[in-house]
Design a protein around this motif. Structure first.
Motif, PDB file in Angstrom:
ATOM      1  N   UNK A   1     -10.472  -4.930  -3.779  1.00 41.93           N
ATOM      2  CA  UNK A   1      -9.899  -3.699  -4.085  1.00 41.93           C
ATOM      3  C   UNK A   1      -8.229  -4.295  -3.412  1.00 41.93           C
ATOM      4  N   UNK A   2      -8.112  -4.946  -2.732  1.00 43.88           N
ATOM      5  CA  UNK A   2      -6.524  -5.505  -2.482  1.00 43.88           C
ATOM      6  C   UNK A   2      -5.958  -5.900  -3.855  1.00 43.88           C
ATOM      7  N   UNK A   3      -7.074  -6.497  -3.972  1.00 45.32           N
ATOM      8  CA  UNK A   3      -6.607  -7.125  -5.014  1.00 45.32           C
ATOM      9  C   UNK A   3      -6.100  -6.445  -6.202  1.00 45.32           C
ATOM     10  N   UNK A   4      -6.598  -5.878  -6.232  1.00 46.89           N
ATOM     11  CA  UNK A   4      -6.712  -4.692  -7.179  1.00 46.89           C
ATOM     12  C   UNK A   4      -5.128  -4.095  -7.093  1.00 46.89           C
ATOM     13  N   UNK A   5      -5.422  -3.862  -6.152  1.00 44.90           N
ATOM     14  CA  UNK A   5      -3.834  -3.400  -5.376  1.00 44.90           C
ATOM     15  C   UNK A   5      -2.883  -3.831  -5.714  1.00 44.90           C
ATOM     16  N   UNK A   6      -2.857  -4.949  -4.848  1.00 45.51           N
ATOM     17  CA  UNK A   6      -1.873  -6.017  -5.608  1.00 45.51           C
ATOM     18  C   UNK A   6      -0.793  -6.165  -6.631  1.00 45.51           C
ATOM     19  N   UNK A   7      -2.093  -6.054  -7.585  1.00 49.14           N
ATOM     20  CA  UNK A   7      -1.473  -5.978  -9.088  1.00 49.14           C
ATOM     21  C   UNK A   7      -0.667  -4.529  -9.110  1.00 49.14           C
ATOM     22  N   UNK A   8      -1.723  -3.438  -9.353  1.00 45.52           N
ATOM     23  CA  UNK A   8      -2.045  -1.449  -9.411  1.00 45.52           C
ATOM     24  C   UNK A   8      -1.098  -1.028  -8.446  1.00 45.52           C
ATOM     25  N   UNK A   9      -0.762  -1.394  -7.462  1.00 47.76           N
ATOM     26  CA  UNK A   9       0.540  -0.945  -6.449  1.00 47.76           C
ATOM     27  C   UNK A   9       1.083  -1.775  -5.596  1.00 47.76           C
ATOM     28  N   UNK A  10       1.884  -3.139  -6.356  1.00 46.81           N
ATOM     29  CA  UNK A  10       2.585  -4.110  -5.508  1.00 46.81           C
ATOM     30  C   UNK A  10       3.318  -3.625  -4.123  1.00 46.81           C
ATOM     31  N   UNK A  11       3.911  -3.153  -3.995  1.00 43.97           N
ATOM     32  CA  UNK A  11       5.022  -2.431  -3.533  1.00 43.97           C
ATOM     33  C   UNK A  11       4.570  -1.930  -2.212  1.00 43.97           C
ATOM     34  N   UNK A  12       2.930  -0.959  -2.664  1.00 48.27           N
ATOM     35  CA  UNK A  12       2.466  -0.631  -1.298  1.00 48.27           C
ATOM     36  C   UNK A  12       2.296  -1.589   0.008  1.00 48.27           C
ATOM     37  N   UNK A  13       2.105  -2.372  -0.594  1.00 48.84           N
ATOM     38  CA  UNK A  13       1.090  -3.933   0.156  1.00 48.84           C
ATOM     39  C   UNK A  13       2.373  -4.223   1.181  1.00 48.84           C
ATOM     40  N   UNK A  14       4.006  -4.001   0.008  1.00 50.35           N
ATOM     41  CA  UNK A  14       4.817  -4.584   0.875  1.00 50.35           C
ATOM     42  C   UNK A  14       5.777  -3.861   2.061  1.00 50.35           C
ATOM     43  N   UNK A  15       4.658  -1.950   2.515  1.00 48.27           N
ATOM     44  CA  UNK A  15       5.144  -1.384   3.842  1.00 48.27           C
ATOM     45  C   UNK A  15       5.641  -2.266   4.404  1.00 48.27           C
ATOM     46  N   UNK A  16       6.338  -1.649   5.687  1.00 48.84           N
ATOM     47  CA  UNK A  16       6.061  -2.275   7.013  1.00 48.84           C
ATOM     48  C   UNK A  16       5.058  -2.297   6.957  1.00 48.84           C
ATOM     49  N   UNK A  17       4.598  -4.034   8.364  1.00 47.03           N
ATOM     50  CA  UNK A  17       2.655  -3.504   8.879  1.00 47.03           C
ATOM     51  C   UNK A  17       3.194  -2.373   9.545  1.00 47.03           C
ATOM     52  N   UNK A  18       3.834  -2.378  10.319  1.00 49.26           N
ATOM     53  CA  UNK A  18       4.027  -0.772  11.496  1.00 49.26           C
ATOM     54  C   UNK A  18       2.877   0.434  10.567  1.00 49.26           C
ATOM     55  N   UNK A  19       3.935   0.494   9.859  1.00 50.57           N
ATOM     56  CA  UNK A  19       3.610   1.618   8.868  1.00 50.57           C
ATOM     57  C   UNK A  19       2.653   2.073   8.447  1.00 50.57           C
ATOM     58  N   UNK A  20       1.800   1.138   7.723  1.00 49.64           N
ATOM     59  CA  UNK A  20       0.283   0.715   7.590  1.00 49.64           C
ATOM     60  C   UNK A  20      -1.037   1.074   8.802  1.00 49.64           C
ATOM     61  N   UNK A  21      -0.539   0.406   9.694  1.00 51.21           N
ATOM     62  CA  UNK A  21      -0.706   0.668  11.136  1.00 51.21           C
ATOM     63  C   UNK A  21      -1.410   2.283  11.314  1.00 51.21           C
ATOM     64  N   UNK A  22       0.472   2.596  11.447  1.00 49.83           N
ATOM     65  CA  UNK A  22       0.257   4.234  11.605  1.00 49.83           C
ATOM     66  C   UNK A  22      -0.948   5.289  10.752  1.00 49.83           C
ATOM     67  N   UNK A  23      -0.508   4.604   9.338  1.00 54.30           N
ATOM     68  CA  UNK A  23      -1.271   5.620   8.696  1.00 54.30           C
ATOM     69  C   UNK A  23      -2.860   5.605   8.728  1.00 54.30           C
ATOM     70  N   UNK A  24      -3.088   4.367   8.587  1.00 56.54           N
ATOM     71  CA  UNK A  24      -4.301   4.274   9.182  1.00 56.54           C
ATOM     72  C   UNK A  24      -4.921   5.037  10.677  1.00 56.54           C
ATOM     73  N   UNK A  25      -4.009   5.289  11.857  1.00 52.71           N
ATOM     74  CA  UNK A  25      -4.122   5.893  12.578  1.00 52.71           C
ATOM     75  C   UNK A  25      -4.477   7.553  12.129  1.00 52.71           C
ATOM     76  N   UNK A  26      -3.714   8.028  11.348  1.00 54.18           N
ATOM     77  CA  UNK A  26      -3.976   9.103  11.164  1.00 54.18           C
ATOM     78  C   UNK A  26      -4.897   9.506  10.203  1.00 54.18           C
ATOM     79  N   UNK A  27      -5.247   8.811   9.749  1.00 56.34           N
ATOM     80  CA  UNK A  27      -6.257   9.091   8.731  1.00 56.34           C
ATOM     81  C   UNK A  27      -7.649   9.018  10.453  1.00 56.34           C
ATOM     82  N   UNK A  28      -7.915   8.048  10.932  1.00 54.21           N
ATOM     83  CA  UNK A  28      -8.547   7.778  11.734  1.00 54.21           C
ATOM     84  C   UNK A  28      -8.419   9.649  13.109  1.00 54.21           C
TER      85      UNK A  28
END
Length: 328
Positions: free
Chosen positions: A203-230
């Protein structure tokens, strides 16, 4: 009759004898005639533009754009050497013209210190000449990147993620700007964190191709989104977990709250909203107008209420005119 008259006017304005005047191309004549800033002693880019047109058969608009940017180039030989090298390296005429169009300053770079090392390193990684040309033309600013601190590490990291040179080439052809990022501080920490959350490698590899800018977001931002989902009670083991993270990343928190309020106004309970989000997080990125129109259409035309949408949330992403109306 017009061309001799124009030549006469230019000759008079430059105070040059027609017997000693260098023949002027029609491109030079037209630009000089309509330029109010031309003076007898000012250095004009026209000779270099003519050179590009006559020697390299550049389209006039690209030739003039390049010549206007290369005001520090004292002799066209420097440009000729770069163009010749690119041709020898597999760049087609179309490749070269597109690169110059995007970055005219490219023809003022150092051939030995800037141009050759960038072309060579891609070749060293096993990329074909055509692949190198395609990538560098899509983003000629790669020529300004450091080989040691940016290009080599970026290609190495991408290969470790994607697994093959062919996939790295495929990605860089569509998203060459990956080379501009410090992947050690963006892509790699994000992937490692998402893997720790249970997201599959495929799924990660698929996102690298299909949504490349998403995985280049700031690391802290990704953590915050996961916390909100939790906090929302979203299951990390769900196949929709990564989709949910990207959905949150696509909007501000204020927009998210507005979407929740919209669903409430449409008659969705809190459980209905969370059930819909867990099944199809991406529909929360649909515009408010479309959500309203589809909900109203289903209710008034087919007597289908909120329960139908909760059971079939993807319906909110369908086209009303092309799919829903003809289908119902």
């Amino acid at each position: 009759m017009a061309l001799p008259l124009i030549r006469s006017l230019i000759s008079s304005s430059l105070d040059l004898s027609p017997h000693f005047q260098k023949p002027i191309s029609c491109y030079s004549v037209s630009l000089a005639f309509f330029s109010s800033s031309a003076t007898p002693r000012s250095r004009s880019p026209l000779p270099l533009a003519d050179h590009f047109i006559e020697k390299h058969n550049f389209p006039p608009e690209i030739a003039f754009k390049a010549a206007s940017s290369l005001t520090t180039v004292k002799h066209p030989r420097k440009c000729d050497d770069i163009i010749s090298f690119l041709k020898e390296s597999g760049f087609s005429k179309a490749h070269i013209e597109e690169a110059v169009k995007r970055m005219p300053d490219l023809l003022s770079f150092s051939l030995e210190k800037t141009i050759k090392p960038k072309v060579k390193i891609f070749g060293d990684f096993g990329f074909s000449n055509n692949d190198v040309a395609d990538i560098l033309v899509r983003d000629p600013w790669i020529f300004t990147r450091s080989v040691d601190t940016r290009i080599v590490p970026s290609i190495s990291y991408l290969k470790s993620v994607l697994g093959s040179d062919a996939d790295v080439v495929k990605l860089l052809k569509s998203s060459p700007w990956f080379v501009a990022f410090d992947l050690q501080k963006t892509l790699m920490p994000n992937i490692e964190f998402l893997r720790s959350c249970g997201v599959s490698w495929s799924q990660i590899v698929s996102y690298v191709f299909n949504f490349p800018r998403f995985l280049l977001l700031k690391h802290e931002s990704i953590r915050q989104y996961v916390k909100r989902l939790d906090d929302l009670g979203f299951d990390r083991n769900s196949n929709m977990f990564l989709v949910a993270i990207r959905t949150l990343s696509s909007m501000r928190e204020e927009t998210w709250e507005q979407k929740l309020e919209l669903f409430r106004k449409l008659g969705f309970s809190q459980d209905d909203i969370m059930s819909t989000f867990r099944k199809a997080p991406q529909v929360f990125a649909v515009s408010e107008r479309k959500i309203c129109e589809i909900t109203e259409f289903l209710h008034t035309r087919n007597n289908l209420g909120v329960s139908f949408i909760v059971s079939n949330p993807m319906v909110l992403g369908f086209s009303l005119e092309r799919r829903l109306k003809p289908g119902y």
